[in-house]
Design an enzyme around this catalytic site. Structure first.
Site, PDB file in Angstrom:
ATOM      1  N   SER A   5       0.724  -1.122  -0.085  1.00 56.51           N
ATOM      2  CA  SER A   5      -0.092   0.078  -0.219  1.00 56.51           C
ATOM      3  C   SER A   5       0.903   1.253   0.040  1.00 56.51           C
ATOM      4  O   SER A   5       1.698   1.492   0.884  1.00 56.51           O
ATOM      5  CB  SER A   5      -0.803  -0.110   1.386  1.00 56.51           C
ATOM      6  OG  SER A   5      -1.180   1.279   1.342  1.00 56.51           O
ATOM      7  N   HIS A  30      -1.076  -1.347  -4.183  1.00 52.37           N
ATOM      8  CA  HIS A  30      -2.440  -0.984  -3.740  1.00 52.37           C
ATOM      9  C   HIS A  30      -2.343   0.659  -3.684  1.00 52.37           C
ATOM     10  O   HIS A  30      -1.481   1.250  -2.910  1.00 52.37           O
ATOM     11  CB  HIS A  30      -2.269  -1.648  -2.303  1.00 52.37           C
ATOM     12  CG  HIS A  30      -3.715  -1.543  -1.663  1.00 52.37           C
ATOM     13  ND1 HIS A  30      -4.957  -2.366  -2.067  1.00 52.37           N
ATOM     14  CD2 HIS A  30      -4.200  -0.592  -0.672  1.00 52.37           C
ATOM     15  CE1 HIS A  30      -5.821  -2.011  -1.378  1.00 52.37           C
ATOM     16  NE2 HIS A  30      -5.445  -0.989  -0.522  1.00 52.37           N
ATOM     17  N   ASP A  32      -4.470   3.720  -2.216  1.00 50.48           N
ATOM     18  CA  ASP A  32      -5.626   3.897  -1.147  1.00 50.48           C
ATOM     19  C   ASP A  32      -6.175   5.342  -1.831  1.00 50.48           C
ATOM     20  O   ASP A  32      -5.311   6.183  -1.430  1.00 50.48           O
ATOM     21  CB  ASP A  32      -5.094   3.956   0.056  1.00 50.48           C
ATOM     22  CG  ASP A  32      -5.080   2.465   0.402  1.00 50.48           C
ATOM     23  OD1 ASP A  32      -5.826   1.697   0.454  1.00 50.48           O
ATOM     24  OD2 ASP A  32      -3.979   2.106   0.871  1.00 50.48           O
ATOM     25  N   MET A  34      -8.974   8.337  -0.842  1.00 45.96           N
ATOM     26  CA  MET A  34      -9.497   8.668   0.291  1.00 45.96           C
ATOM     27  C   MET A  34     -10.122   9.924   0.004  1.00 45.96           C
ATOM     28  O   MET A  34      -9.404  10.880  -0.292  1.00 45.96           O
ATOM     29  CB  MET A  34      -8.758   8.693   1.472  1.00 45.96           C
ATOM     30  CG  MET A  34      -8.160   7.254   1.732  1.00 45.96           C
ATOM     31  SD  MET A  34      -7.423   7.422   3.394  1.00 45.96           S
ATOM     32  CE  MET A  34      -6.836   5.636   3.632  1.00 45.96           C
ATOM     33  N   HIS A  63      -8.171   1.014  -4.565  1.00 41.96           N
ATOM     34  CA  HIS A  63      -9.113   0.861  -3.254  1.00 41.96           C
ATOM     35  C   HIS A  63      -9.705   2.111  -3.359  1.00 41.96           C
ATOM     36  O   HIS A  63      -9.103   3.162  -2.598  1.00 41.96           O
ATOM     37  CB  HIS A  63      -8.417   0.356  -2.065  1.00 41.96           C
ATOM     38  CG  HIS A  63      -9.200   0.192  -0.883  1.00 41.96           C
ATOM     39  ND1 HIS A  63      -8.503  -0.041   0.304  1.00 41.96           N
ATOM     40  CD2 HIS A  63     -10.745   0.549  -0.861  1.00 41.96           C
ATOM     41  CE1 HIS A  63      -9.647  -0.114   1.189  1.00 41.96           C
ATOM     42  NE2 HIS A  63     -10.885   0.175   0.469  1.00 41.96           N
ATOM     43  N   MET A  65     -11.996   4.415  -1.391  1.00 39.03           N
ATOM     44  CA  MET A  65     -12.672   4.670  -0.278  1.00 39.03           C
ATOM     45  C   MET A  65     -13.180   6.201  -0.225  1.00 39.03           C
ATOM     46  O   MET A  65     -12.916   7.157   0.261  1.00 39.03           O
ATOM     47  CB  MET A  65     -11.496   4.797   1.086  1.00 39.03           C
ATOM     48  CG  MET A  65     -11.226   3.179   1.327  1.00 39.03           C
ATOM     49  SD  MET A  65      -9.790   3.509   2.209  1.00 39.03           S
ATOM     50  CE  MET A  65      -8.634   3.369   1.114  1.00 39.03           C
ATOM     51  N   MET A 134     -11.459  -5.772   4.890  1.00 39.13           N
ATOM     52  CA  MET A 134     -10.759  -4.800   5.480  1.00 39.13           C
ATOM     53  C   MET A 134     -10.678  -5.611   7.332  1.00 39.13           C
ATOM     54  O   MET A 134     -11.436  -5.862   7.893  1.00 39.13           O
ATOM     55  CB  MET A 134     -11.523  -3.721   5.802  1.00 39.13           C
ATOM     56  CG  MET A 134     -11.630  -2.780   4.499  1.00 39.13           C
ATOM     57  SD  MET A 134     -10.134  -2.085   3.753  1.00 39.13           S
ATOM     58  CE  MET A 134      -9.620  -1.357   5.072  1.00 39.13           C
ATOM     59  N   PHE A 140      -6.806   5.205   7.606  1.00 44.79           N
ATOM     60  CA  PHE A 140      -5.679   5.267   8.028  1.00 44.79           C
ATOM     61  C   PHE A 140      -4.470   4.047   7.689  1.00 44.79           C
ATOM     62  O   PHE A 140      -5.129   2.811   8.039  1.00 44.79           O
ATOM     63  CB  PHE A 140      -5.255   5.735   9.199  1.00 44.79           C
ATOM     64  CG  PHE A 140      -6.204   7.169   9.687  1.00 44.79           C
ATOM     65  CD1 PHE A 140      -5.649   8.330   9.366  1.00 44.79           C
ATOM     66  CD2 PHE A 140      -7.505   6.941  10.044  1.00 44.79           C
ATOM     67  CE1 PHE A 140      -6.306   9.401   9.350  1.00 44.79           C
ATOM     68  CE2 PHE A 140      -8.424   8.012  10.295  1.00 44.79           C
ATOM     69  CZ  PHE A 140      -7.810   9.095   9.993  1.00 44.79           C
ATOM     70  N   GLY A 141      -3.359   4.270   7.483  1.00 40.36           N
ATOM     71  CA  GLY A 141      -2.350   3.080   7.555  1.00 40.36           C
ATOM     72  C   GLY A 141      -1.785   2.984   9.080  1.00 40.36           C
ATOM     73  O   GLY A 141      -2.050   3.851  10.064  1.00 40.36           O
ATOM     74  N   ASP A 172      -6.697  -6.367   4.153  1.00 37.78           N
ATOM     75  CA  ASP A 172      -6.100  -5.139   3.911  1.00 37.78           C
ATOM     76  C   ASP A 172      -6.190  -4.459   5.383  1.00 37.78           C
ATOM     77  O   ASP A 172      -7.356  -4.294   6.276  1.00 37.78           O
ATOM     78  CB  ASP A 172      -6.846  -4.255   2.994  1.00 37.78           C
ATOM     79  CG  ASP A 172      -6.331  -2.792   3.097  1.00 37.78           C
ATOM     80  OD1 ASP A 172      -5.156  -2.314   3.613  1.00 37.78           O
ATOM     81  OD2 ASP A 172      -6.752  -1.860   2.255  1.00 37.78           O
ATOM     82  N   GLY A 173      -5.141  -4.126   6.156  1.00 32.43           N
ATOM     83  CA  GLY A 173      -4.988  -3.330   7.266  1.00 32.43           C
ATOM     84  C   GLY A 173      -4.362  -4.180   8.327  1.00 32.43           C
ATOM     85  O   GLY A 173      -4.636  -5.077   8.780  1.00 32.43           O
ATOM     86  N   GLY A 174      -3.344  -3.549   9.057  1.00 29.11           N
ATOM     87  CA  GLY A 174      -2.393  -4.118  10.130  1.00 29.11           C
ATOM     88  C   GLY A 174      -1.920  -5.432   9.892  1.00 29.11           C
ATOM     89  O   GLY A 174      -1.644  -6.185  10.738  1.00 29.11           O
TER      90      GLY A 174
HETATM   91  C1  DX5 Z   1      -6.667   1.658   5.315  1.00 34.32           C
HETATM   92  C2  DX5 Z   1      -6.194   1.344   3.729  1.00 34.32           C
HETATM   93  C3  DX5 Z   1      -4.783   0.231   4.186  1.00 34.32           C
HETATM   94  C4  DX5 Z   1      -3.717   1.062   4.575  1.00 34.32           C
HETATM   95  C5  DX5 Z   1      -2.614  -0.378   5.014  1.00 34.32           C
HETATM   96  O1  DX5 Z   1      -7.638   2.478   5.077  1.00 34.32           O
HETATM   97  O2  DX5 Z   1      -7.318   0.765   2.995  1.00 34.32           O
HETATM   98  O3  DX5 Z   1      -4.485  -0.035   2.435  1.00 34.32           O
HETATM   99  O4  DX5 Z   1      -2.963   1.798   4.034  1.00 34.32           O
HETATM  100  O5  DX5 Z   1      -1.961   0.106   5.954  1.00 34.32           O
HETATM  101  P1  DX5 Z   1      -1.296  -0.889   7.024  1.00 34.32           P
HETATM  102  O6  DX5 Z   1      -0.303  -1.978   6.452  1.00 34.32           O
HETATM  103  O7  DX5 Z   1      -0.287   0.140   7.822  1.00 34.32           O
HETATM  104  O8  DX5 Z   1      -2.322  -1.151   7.811  1.00 34.32           O
HETATM  105 ZN    ZN Z   2      -6.561   0.053   0.876  1.00 35.07          ZN
END
Ligand code: DX5
Ligand code: ZN
Length: 214
Positions: A5, A30, A32, A34, A63, A65, A134, A140-141, A172-174
């Site tokens: 990402s 990826h 993102d 937003m 992606h 959002m 998700m 947020f990352g 996706d996420g964490g």
């Molecule tokens: C969150 C995004 C993710 C994010 C993942 O809204 O969709 O793609 O960037 O970041 P990490 O891997 O740091 O959780």
């Molecule tokens: Zn994403």
């Protein structure tokens, strides 16, 4: 497969980040997107995607959002997106928006937030190339993985197998090196990772470490 990402990349030197991703042959990139409306954060739009397109041939996993993604599909197609994933609650007509994406010959994905049930897949799954699960709330990352995503991955996997489909599951996420194996074992095909990949002077070694797990 791995889809870094870009959100956590060094935006002062994206050329360098793309060079590493090209050399290490990541499967997807990826992106993102937003809008500060569907999610409480703003990232970047189709103009940036378009300017990044010449830097790589790796498919852009986009992606969205954003509210009313249907209004921006054409722009992202023109910018060079290969996969376009939308959030079902952000669009007025899920089936119509998925058809719009497929009509451009692009791959379509539907994203499920941590609190969303699988119900929306019942009448949409056949149209999907990808289900994005998700494992954090979008926006947020660098957030912590929500463990209930593991059960959701298994349930989606079962549904896909029951219907004899080839739909991919992306998570996706964490996602970090220490929980990636669990996510893969639950049934994920594509791992998205931002903060666990883009790290000063360690991006290349992080990608290599993820690829070893796959
Ligand atoms: C969150 C995004 C993710 C994010 C993942 O809204 O969709 O793609 O960037 O970041 P990490 O891997 O740091 O959780
Ligand atoms: Zn994403």
């Amino acid at each position: 497969m791995i889809s870094p990402s870009l959100l956590s990349a060094d935006f002062t030197n994206l050329e360098k980040e793309f060079k590493i991703m090209n050399e290490e042959k990541v499967d997807f990139i990826h992106l993102d997107i937003m809008d500060g409306n569907y999610v409480p954060n703003i990232s970047y739009g189709p103009g940036i995607v378009k300017s990044l397109r010449p830097l790589t041939e790796i498919p852009f996993d986009t992606h969205l959002m954003i509210e009313r993604p249907e209004n921006f599909i054409e722009e992202f197609v023109k910018a060079g997106s290969d996969i376009i994933t939308i959030h079902p609650m952000a669009t007025k007509h899920i089936d119509r928006t998925l058809s719009l994406i497929k009509g451009y010959g692009k791959k379509a994905g539907l994203a499920l937030n941590p609190g969303d049930s699988l119900d929306v897949l019942n009448y949409n799954l056949e149209k999907l190339d990808l289900v994005l699960i998700m494992s954090v709330n979008p926006g947020f990352g660098g957030q912590k993985f929500i463990p209930s995503a593991l059960r959701k991955i298994k349930e989606v996997k079962q549904l896909i197998e029951k219907r004899n489909l080839k739909t991919l599951i992306e998570v996706d996420g964490g996602i970090k090196l220490d929980n990636a194996k669990k996510v893969l074992n639950a049934g994920a095909d594509i791992l998205v990772a931002g903060s666990a990949i883009f790290e000063k002077d360690k991006t290349r070694e992080n990608i290599k470490a993820f690829k070893e797990l796959l």
